[in-house]
Design a protein around this motif. Structure first.
Motif, PDB file in Angstrom:
ATOM      1  N   LEU A 127     109.377-121.512  32.197  1.00 37.83           N
ATOM      2  CA  LEU A 127     107.965-121.118  32.154  1.00 37.83           C
ATOM      3  C   LEU A 127     107.742-119.861  32.983  1.00 37.83           C
ATOM      4  O   LEU A 127     108.512-119.545  33.891  1.00 37.83           O
ATOM      5  N   LYS A 128     106.695-119.181  32.634  1.00 36.33           N
ATOM      6  CA  LYS A 128     106.294-118.000  33.391  1.00 36.33           C
ATOM      7  C   LYS A 128     104.873-118.219  33.876  1.00 36.33           C
ATOM      8  O   LYS A 128     104.029-118.683  33.105  1.00 36.33           O
ATOM      9  N   MET A 129     104.616-117.883  35.121  1.00 33.67           N
ATOM     10  CA  MET A 129     103.244-117.971  35.630  1.00 33.67           C
ATOM     11  C   MET A 129     102.531-116.663  35.298  1.00 33.67           C
ATOM     12  O   MET A 129     102.971-115.574  35.670  1.00 33.67           O
ATOM     13  N   LEU A 130     101.430-116.770  34.589  1.00 35.13           N
ATOM     14  CA  LEU A 130     100.661-115.574  34.232  1.00 35.13           C
ATOM     15  C   LEU A 130      99.239-115.740  34.742  1.00 35.13           C
ATOM     16  O   LEU A 130      98.507-116.634  34.296  1.00 35.13           O
ATOM     17  N   LYS A 131      98.853-114.876  35.682  1.00 40.05           N
ATOM     18  CA  LYS A 131      97.482-114.946  36.177  1.00 40.05           C
ATOM     19  C   LYS A 131      96.535-114.271  35.187  1.00 40.05           C
ATOM     20  O   LYS A 131      96.853-113.221  34.631  1.00 40.05           O
ATOM     21  N   LYS A 155      94.564-118.480  19.876  1.00 43.86           N
ATOM     22  CA  LYS A 155      95.689-119.393  19.599  1.00 43.86           C
ATOM     23  C   LYS A 155      95.376-120.806  20.082  1.00 43.86           C
ATOM     24  O   LYS A 155      96.261-121.645  20.153  1.00 43.86           O
ATOM     25  N   TYR A 156      94.135-121.040  20.444  1.00 45.70           N
ATOM     26  CA  TYR A 156      93.676-122.362  20.909  1.00 45.70           C
ATOM     27  C   TYR A 156      94.403-122.826  22.163  1.00 45.70           C
ATOM     28  O   TYR A 156      94.588-124.012  22.372  1.00 45.70           O
ATOM     29  N   MET A 157      94.826-121.896  22.996  1.00 42.98           N
ATOM     30  CA  MET A 157      95.481-122.247  24.250  1.00 42.98           C
ATOM     31  C   MET A 157      94.470-122.287  25.395  1.00 42.98           C
ATOM     32  O   MET A 157      94.588-123.090  26.306  1.00 42.98           O
ATOM     33  N   LEU A 158      93.505-121.399  25.345  1.00 38.81           N
ATOM     34  CA  LEU A 158      92.455-121.363  26.370  1.00 38.81           C
ATOM     35  C   LEU A 158      91.106-121.631  25.728  1.00 38.81           C
ATOM     36  O   LEU A 158      90.872-121.256  24.579  1.00 38.81           O
ATOM     37  N   CYS A 164     102.137-124.663  27.222  1.00 38.62           N
ATOM     38  CA  CYS A 164     101.162-123.819  27.918  1.00 38.62           C
ATOM     39  C   CYS A 164     100.312-124.700  28.839  1.00 38.62           C
ATOM     40  O   CYS A 164      99.495-125.500  28.365  1.00 38.62           O
ATOM     41  N   ILE A 165     100.552-124.559  30.134  1.00 38.58           N
ATOM     42  CA  ILE A 165      99.793-125.339  31.116  1.00 38.58           C
ATOM     43  C   ILE A 165      98.716-124.436  31.719  1.00 38.58           C
ATOM     44  O   ILE A 165      99.030-123.372  32.259  1.00 38.58           O
ATOM     45  N   VAL A 166      97.474-124.858  31.540  1.00 38.36           N
ATOM     46  CA  VAL A 166      96.364-124.038  32.036  1.00 38.36           C
ATOM     47  C   VAL A 166      95.893-124.600  33.381  1.00 38.36           C
ATOM     48  O   VAL A 166      95.678-125.808  33.506  1.00 38.36           O
ATOM     49  N   LEU A 167      95.717-123.742  34.349  1.00 43.97           N
ATOM     50  CA  LEU A 167      95.304-124.171  35.683  1.00 43.97           C
ATOM     51  C   LEU A 167      93.831-123.863  35.938  1.00 43.97           C
ATOM     52  O   LEU A 167      93.343-122.774  35.603  1.00 43.97           O
ATOM     53  N   ASN A 168      93.162-124.848  36.518  1.00 43.53           N
ATOM     54  CA  ASN A 168      91.765-124.668  36.933  1.00 43.53           C
ATOM     55  C   ASN A 168      90.819-124.290  35.799  1.00 43.53           C
ATOM     56  O   ASN A 168      89.930-123.458  35.972  1.00 43.53           O
ATOM     57  N   ILE A 181      97.887-129.745  30.498  1.00 41.34           N
ATOM     58  CA  ILE A 181      99.262-129.626  30.009  1.00 41.34           C
ATOM     59  C   ILE A 181      99.209-129.648  28.490  1.00 41.34           C
ATOM     60  O   ILE A 181      98.781-130.638  27.886  1.00 41.34           O
ATOM     61  N   GLN A 182      99.617-128.549  27.871  1.00 39.36           N
ATOM     62  CA  GLN A 182      99.523-128.473  26.407  1.00 39.36           C
ATOM     63  C   GLN A 182     100.902-128.300  25.788  1.00 39.36           C
ATOM     64  O   GLN A 182     101.692-127.479  26.264  1.00 39.36           O
ATOM     65  N   VAL A 183     101.148-129.054  24.753  1.00 42.32           N
ATOM     66  CA  VAL A 183     102.377-128.876  23.980  1.00 42.32           C
ATOM     67  C   VAL A 183     101.981-128.670  22.524  1.00 42.32           C
ATOM     68  O   VAL A 183     101.180-129.431  21.974  1.00 42.32           O
ATOM     69  N   PHE A 184     102.517-127.635  21.930  1.00 37.98           N
ATOM     70  CA  PHE A 184     102.204-127.297  20.537  1.00 37.98           C
ATOM     71  C   PHE A 184     103.443-127.448  19.664  1.00 37.98           C
ATOM     72  O   PHE A 184     104.561-127.247  20.133  1.00 37.98           O
ATOM     73  N   ALA A 185     103.235-127.770  18.419  1.00 41.37           N
ATOM     74  CA  ALA A 185     104.353-127.782  17.467  1.00 41.37           C
ATOM     75  C   ALA A 185     103.842-127.468  16.077  1.00 41.37           C
ATOM     76  O   ALA A 185     102.687-127.745  15.746  1.00 41.37           O
TER      77      ALA A 185
END
Lengths: 338, 338
Positions: free
Chosen positions: A58-62, A77-80, A103-107, A114-118
């Motif tokens: 994983l990569k942390m992206l602010k 992409k329905y991630m956020l 894709c794990i979204v913080l705060n 915790i999101q898992v897509f397939a």
């Protein structure tokens, strides 16, 4: 690199993709609405040190380090959640792998989403991966848990398992044969939600629906998935039946899908709304083996990359609505001729 | 064999074709409404012995010897009046050459309707050919002539020269820029007729207009042609100007014509009405050099062969409306891929 969302999975003639979301909060911190800046930062810091980062690449992206288009592209992409990309972006971050299927979204609404897509119908395997991530994170972070309610979430609708399992289904034949309201009723009666992903009463006719669990409390995760799967299987069956009915009027059906294909591939400007509607016909045509000029992969690419922010990222420039419509038509030609 | 109507002539970006009609009656016979069967047959017999048959490679074709589709096809090519193909067909015949640019109709409204057709704007040469035919026939048949009125015709509107000169013009840009009513007014003020060939107030939008002379009496043939030519030249100029205005909004124009092209080439069934409307856009696109996928020749072929009777003749079978619509779409693919 082939992101998960360009691929085709199981039952992909009807199910476009599967998404598992597990909402969690860390013990000792207030829920997000009451979270202070330094606390939000501490959560981000803790995640930064988590072993899952290395273990799952994983990569942390602010969010504050991304440009606006990238943030909007994650919403598309329905991630956020679209509301998440406003306000103080310093306190917000995601953990994502290269495939973008984790894709794990913080705060956001909770400390962790915790999101898992397939691609296609992948409820069990996606749940397994999401729960595996959750367990590992739980060991390191310790999630807020209550013996009566289970995992605590900022919204009571997620209490218990904190699990939201959803499937995105393309139901053009049920729509064309006027059978959608029956499906809506049945899915609701069986305790699941179903909704048009473009919103209710909206003019866009993409025939794309999200089916997800209502209940999160007093039920085991595996049972949520099992129940949802049973219902989705029924919906798939009904959609395929409706397609067989449409296929009886072969000329009408071919005419419909090929007219949309003709407009899609020949237009010189095309709005997002029209694109969504044309793509529904084209996808149906490809999935039913009528349109042979393009593959599933190209349908997925057109679907994803034609969305406003993705489109601008693809062409590497900020575009106003007028130019986006022109570039959208250009994108179609590019991808078709790839 | 390449019939005149598949070809492209002068000013063919605006003028599709030219038609010259000279109406004549033979001395000593009553006009058609009062013509007896044996007299009608005698007229046909006299023409059968005429030297013009050999000199211009004409063939005598009796309407009673044609099948219904062939008769209807001649109506669709504007060679026969639709009313003419009913009633006693034994008394009716045409003289036509292989190119079909000469077509003399016997016992229609007048004893003889000498017609000369040409692609594009060919008023002078067509008039010359028609008058040459008329002179030769006059020597052999002796046409009814009156010193005061000139040549006598069954309808007073054709008296004098018996000449009707007409030009078929495609005016999509004047239509799209809302300038047609001005053109109609100007053409009428200058003493010519202009009409939508698909009829007034009809839903079909093919943007195809016929411009023809009103006056036949008290004016020389050459002057009729000269006046008509001057007006048609003006109309061509105005249409080209309107196209330049459309071209300023290049994306809009390309989008318009390519969407129509996309529907035309991808549909699986297509009504005559829709075909006419799509063909107007496609013709405009080809004539303006926007659509490069097909040639002028193919546009003309599509235009002519897609008409109901021609379509059935092309496929060699009688078709009902439903099947015609399917075969029309099939024809488009065939001709595009030729």
């Amino acid at each position: 690199m082939m992101n998960w969302y360009f691929q085709s999975g199981k039952e992909s003639d009807v199910v476009l993709d599967t998404k598992i979301t597990i909402s969690r909060n860390i013990e000792g911190f207030p829920f997000v609405p009451k979270l202070k800046d330094d606390q939000a930062k501490e959560i981000i810091d803790r995640l930064e040190q988590s072993s899952v980062i290395a273990n799952y690449n994983l990569k942390m992206l602010k969010l504050s380090d991304m440009d606006e288009l990238t943030r909007q592209s994650l919403v598309e992409k329905y991630m956020l959640n679209s509301k998440y990309i406003n306000g103080n972006l310093e306190n917000k971050a995601i953990l994502m792998n290269e495939d973008e299927n984790i894709c794990i979204v913080l705060n956001e609404k909770d400390h962790l989403k915790i999101q898992v897509f397939a691609s296609g119908l992948e409820l069990e395997s996606s749940l397994n991966l999401a729960m595996e991530l959750e367990e590992k994170l739980d060991k390191e972070l310790k999630f807020a848990y209550n013996n009566k309610y289970g995992y605590l979430t900022s919204s009571p609708t997620n209490l218990g398992t904190g699990l939201r399992a959803s499937v995105i289904a393309h139901l053009p034949a049920l729509s064309k044969t006027q059978n959608l309201s029956k499906i809506f009723e049945a899915v609701n009666d069986l305790g699941m939600n179903i909704k048009d992903i473009y919103g209710e009463g909206v003019r866009i006719k993409g025939n794309i629906y999200q089916i997800s669990n209502k209940q999160t409390l007093g039920i085991r995760e595996k049972d949520i998935i099992k129940n949802l799967k049973a219902i989705v299987d029924k919906v798939i069956e009904q959609e395929r039946l409706a397609r067989k009915i449409l296929a009886k009027n072969q000329v009408e059906l071919e005419d419909d899908v090929y007219r949309s294909y003709g407009i899609l591939t020949n237009s010189r400007k095309i709005t997002n709304e029209e694109m969504v509607s044309l793509m529904s016909d084209v996808r149906l045509g490809v999935d039913m083996g009528i349109i042979k000029e393009i593959t599933d992969l190209k349908v997925n690419k057109l679907d994803i990359l034609s969305r406003s922010a993705n489109l601008q990222k693809y062409f590497g420039e900020n575009l106003d609505v007028f130019d986006r419509n022109i570039k959208r038509a250009e994108l179609v030609k590019k991808i078709i001729n790839e």
